[in-house]
Write a protein that holds these residues in place. Sequence first.
Motif: not given
Length: 222
Positions: A16-38
């Motif tokens: 739940x927390x990781x999904x929510x944080x990921x959602x904010x990162x993907x939608x934030x203009x100052x974030x260029x790239x996100x790598x998730x390790x699962x």
Amino acid sequence: MNKNALRIIITGATGMVGEGVLHECLNHPDVAAVLVINRKSIGLSHPKLREVIHPDLYDLSAIEQHLSGYDACYFCLGISSVGISKEEYYKITHTLTMHVGETLCRLNKDMVFCYVSGAGTDSTEQGRSNWARVKGKTENDLMKLPFRKAYAFRPGFIKPTPGLTRTHSFYKYINWLFPIGRAIAPGGFCTMRELGLAMIHITQRGYERDVIEGKDIIQLAQ
């Protein structure tokens, strides 16, 4: 670090927390790239998102080539202490977290590490509650690593972001408590959006404290 083009690693995106944080990162203009390790795929496609599937987070040697060049790690992986032995809880909470932290700070000399701990964590490591002691030791040991900065986030009640799929059923039934709790004890109640924004903003701006309580999360999200 280019504050307008953050590159971020997230663990625990299947929760739940990781999904929510990921959602904010993907939608934030100052974030260029996100790598998730699962250990398993999150089943999400996005232009900013890259996913590495790796079954054993206690040994990252096989994927180290994918883990450099990042500005921050938002460590959202965690479990409840209910129903498992003290030894297993320590292994997952402390041993695994420290291995990921040690690997990432070696590969990313200027990284900010944000560890999602929890309200009630025991920084003294001397209290009666085992989970709180283990979380406290994990916080303390992470802060000894040579990151640019390591922060321990201690949210209490987190109001989920509407529309996300990994919300604990517990929260779905008691969300009505949020406005009451926020009014009575605002430091104990934050939204998932506030938590994600607080991590992004602390990466960009820094903060005067290492331990980020609920009231700090709300302030940093602004």
